[in-house]
Design a protein around this motif. Sequence first.
Motif, PDB file in Angstrom:
ATOM      1  N   GLU A 255       0.813  -1.207   0.000  1.00 48.60           N
ATOM      2  CA  GLU A 255       0.000   0.000   0.000  1.00 48.60           C
ATOM      3  C   GLU A 255       0.850   1.262   0.000  1.00 48.60           C
ATOM      4  OE1 GLU A 255      -2.975  -0.693  -0.461  1.00 48.60           O
ATOM      5  OE2 GLU A 255      -2.901  -2.790   0.064  1.00 48.60           O
ATOM      6  N   GLY A 256       2.168   1.145   0.208  1.00 56.31           N
ATOM      7  CA  GLY A 256       3.025   2.314   0.173  1.00 56.31           C
ATOM      8  C   GLY A 256       2.976   3.151   1.426  1.00 56.31           C
ATOM      9  N   VAL A 257       2.989   2.527   2.600  1.00 56.34           N
ATOM     10  CA  VAL A 257       3.046   3.247   3.866  1.00 56.34           C
ATOM     11  C   VAL A 257       4.464   3.158   4.399  1.00 56.34           C
ATOM     12  CG1 VAL A 257       2.178   3.411   6.222  1.00 56.34           C
ATOM     13  CG2 VAL A 257       0.636   2.758   4.376  1.00 56.34           C
ATOM     14  N   ARG A 258       5.105   4.270   4.524  1.00 56.10           N
ATOM     15  CA  ARG A 258       6.461   4.319   5.078  1.00 56.10           C
ATOM     16  C   ARG A 258       6.349   4.672   6.549  1.00 56.10           C
ATOM     17  NH1 ARG A 258      10.529   8.600   5.335  1.00 56.10           N
ATOM     18  NH2 ARG A 258      12.617   7.671   5.452  1.00 56.10           N
ATOM     19  N   VAL A 259       6.729   3.742   7.412  1.00 53.36           N
ATOM     20  CA  VAL A 259       6.645   3.937   8.855  1.00 53.36           C
ATOM     21  C   VAL A 259       8.026   4.305   9.374  1.00 53.36           C
ATOM     22  CG1 VAL A 259       6.069   2.901  11.069  1.00 53.36           C
ATOM     23  CG2 VAL A 259       4.743   2.299   9.035  1.00 53.36           C
ATOM     24  N   VAL A 260       8.141   5.506   9.900  1.00 50.79           N
ATOM     25  CA  VAL A 260       9.397   5.996  10.463  1.00 50.79           C
ATOM     26  C   VAL A 260       9.335   5.785  11.970  1.00 50.79           C
ATOM     27  CG1 VAL A 260      10.943   7.973  10.697  1.00 50.79           C
ATOM     28  CG2 VAL A 260       9.545   7.708   8.638  1.00 50.79           C
ATOM     29  N   LEU A 261      10.106   4.833  12.465  1.00 51.59           N
ATOM     30  CA  LEU A 261      10.046   4.479  13.875  1.00 51.59           C
ATOM     31  C   LEU A 261      10.931   5.398  14.710  1.00 51.59           C
ATOM     32  CD1 LEU A 261      10.179   0.587  13.566  1.00 51.59           C
ATOM     33  CD2 LEU A 261       8.173   2.035  13.944  1.00 51.59           C
ATOM     34  N   ARG A 262      10.380   5.911  15.807  1.00 54.08           N
ATOM     35  CA  ARG A 262      11.108   6.765  16.734  1.00 54.08           C
ATOM     36  C   ARG A 262      11.153   6.101  18.105  1.00 54.08           C
ATOM     37  NH1 ARG A 262      11.134  12.092  15.412  1.00 54.08           N
ATOM     38  NH2 ARG A 262      12.866  12.135  16.888  1.00 54.08           N
ATOM     39  N   ASP A 263      12.195   6.374  18.846  1.00 49.29           N
ATOM     40  CA  ASP A 263      12.339   5.843  20.198  1.00 49.29           C
ATOM     41  C   ASP A 263      11.688   6.817  21.172  1.00 49.29           C
ATOM     42  OD1 ASP A 263      13.105   4.924  22.689  1.00 49.29           O
ATOM     43  OD2 ASP A 263      15.154   4.449  22.094  1.00 49.29           O
ATOM     44  N   GLY A 264      10.423   6.561  21.487  1.00 46.93           N
ATOM     45  CA  GLY A 264       9.700   7.458  22.370  1.00 46.93           C
ATOM     46  C   GLY A 264      10.288   7.506  23.768  1.00 46.93           C
ATOM     47  N   SER A 265      10.785   6.394  24.256  1.00 52.28           N
ATOM     48  CA  SER A 265      11.387   6.374  25.600  1.00 52.28           C
ATOM     49  C   SER A 265      12.584   7.310  25.664  1.00 52.28           C
ATOM     50  CB  SER A 265      11.798   4.949  25.963  1.00 52.28           C
ATOM     51  OG  SER A 265      10.678   4.096  26.047  1.00 52.28           O
ATOM     52  N   ALA A 266      13.392   7.322  24.609  1.00 49.51           N
ATOM     53  CA  ALA A 266      14.570   8.208  24.580  1.00 49.51           C
ATOM     54  C   ALA A 266      14.148   9.665  24.541  1.00 49.51           C
ATOM     55  CB  ALA A 266      15.450   7.863  23.384  1.00 49.51           C
ATOM     56  N   LEU A 267      13.094   9.982  23.778  1.00 49.51           N
ATOM     57  CA  LEU A 267      12.626  11.364  23.723  1.00 49.51           C
ATOM     58  C   LEU A 267      12.153  11.845  25.093  1.00 49.51           C
ATOM     59  CD1 LEU A 267      10.571  11.233  20.392  1.00 49.51           C
ATOM     60  CD2 LEU A 267      12.698  12.488  20.773  1.00 49.51           C
ATOM     61  N   LEU A 268      11.439  10.986  25.795  1.00 49.90           N
ATOM     62  CA  LEU A 268      10.923  11.360  27.117  1.00 49.90           C
ATOM     63  C   LEU A 268      12.037  11.484  28.148  1.00 49.90           C
ATOM     64  CD1 LEU A 268       7.835   8.996  27.114  1.00 49.90           C
ATOM     65  CD2 LEU A 268       7.763  11.493  26.920  1.00 49.90           C
ATOM     66  N   ALA A 269      13.078  10.681  27.995  1.00 48.47           N
ATOM     67  CA  ALA A 269      14.160  10.677  28.969  1.00 48.47           C
ATOM     68  C   ALA A 269      14.989  11.952  28.932  1.00 48.47           C
ATOM     69  CB  ALA A 269      15.069   9.455  28.737  1.00 48.47           C
ATOM     70  N   VAL A 270      14.872  12.728  27.848  1.00 48.59           N
ATOM     71  CA  VAL A 270      15.642  13.962  27.739  1.00 48.59           C
ATOM     72  C   VAL A 270      15.284  14.931  28.857  1.00 48.59           C
ATOM     73  CG1 VAL A 270      15.984  16.021  26.306  1.00 48.59           C
ATOM     74  CG2 VAL A 270      16.000  13.752  25.264  1.00 48.59           C
ATOM     75  N   HIS A 271      14.035  14.890  29.284  1.00 48.44           N
ATOM     76  CA  HIS A 271      13.588  15.789  30.348  1.00 48.44           C
ATOM     77  C   HIS A 271      13.976  15.222  31.696  1.00 48.44           C
ATOM     78  CE1 HIS A 271      11.232  18.511  27.798  1.00 48.44           C
ATOM     79  NE2 HIS A 271      11.164  17.447  27.029  1.00 48.44           N
ATOM     80  N   ALA A 272      14.696  16.010  32.476  1.00 47.08           N
ATOM     81  CA  ALA A 272      15.258  15.535  33.744  1.00 47.08           C
ATOM     82  C   ALA A 272      14.172  15.053  34.684  1.00 47.08           C
ATOM     83  CB  ALA A 272      16.065  16.653  34.406  1.00 47.08           C
ATOM     84  N   ARG A 273      14.449  13.959  35.335  1.00 45.55           N
ATOM     85  CA  ARG A 273      13.508  13.426  36.329  1.00 45.55           C
ATOM     86  C   ARG A 273      13.585  14.259  37.607  1.00 45.55           C
ATOM     87  NH1 ARG A 273      11.560   8.285  35.172  1.00 45.55           N
ATOM     88  NH2 ARG A 273      12.445   7.390  33.291  1.00 45.55           N
TER      89      ARG A 273
END
Length: 273
Positions: A255-273
């Motif tokens: 069907e021509g769907v290009r899925v670009v996978l991102r690491d959501g856990s890494a994006l969230l970890a950028v913000h300090a706990r």
Amino acid sequence: MISVQVAWARLGDAHAGLLTLLDPVERGRHDETVAPADRARFLVGCALSRLLLGELLGLSPARVPLRRVCPRCGGPHGKVRLAMPDAPAPYDFSVTHSGAVIGVAVSSDGAVGLDVEDVEAPLDVEGAARTALSPTELAALHALPPAERRPAFLRVWTRKEAVLKALGVGLRMPLRALEVSAPAAPPAVLAWPPPPAVPPEVHPADPRMTDLRPADLRMADLLVDGVHTAAVAVAATGATPVTRAGARSTVSGPEGVRVVLRDGSALLAVHAR
């Protein structure tokens, strides 16, 4: 080719530092949510949506303009959408969660829907199948050995859920009249209810979606952590593909769907706990 960013995160990624990204409506819903797991899922979904959209729009996550308005009652709930003040929203996005998995899909190519199902969650396959599957789909399910029915049902279910989310109609569309391809076949919508079968309030919220045909939906099957069944659907409108450096992409089906996978856990970890 249709392009979609999909980011996956986990329940354990929730931390107090993400609260600064939420707007007052989101913060209020977060604080009013009683169950800790539900509160964490909501926080992760909101924060991850804002991080992805902020990156694409060139805005800080907290400044991404989001709007929640129910098409039936006008309340602050329902599918979340970008609320650009002076122009049509350039992206659509969809949030999903099941068990410990939370996902967000973003596309500039049309209305997007994402669904994931925890394979370990309790499920009455026979009961759910009688409610959700068309006669053809149900017969195909019963033709499978019992051990294969649960994964087959989840594959069909996630495809349907993704389509309903893309159309913005939720579970108000008659599920048995929405038919998708067999689990082992490439994902596709084969049929959906004719307009007289769908109540007026259930029509897609986006006026561009009202004349869609089943062939206008593009889908891809996904697998999270190698076990959790997921699917993404896009009601294509032909905008510019979404791309970002450092992302891992896959193409699912003809069907021509290009899925670009991102690491959501890494994006969230950028913000300090």
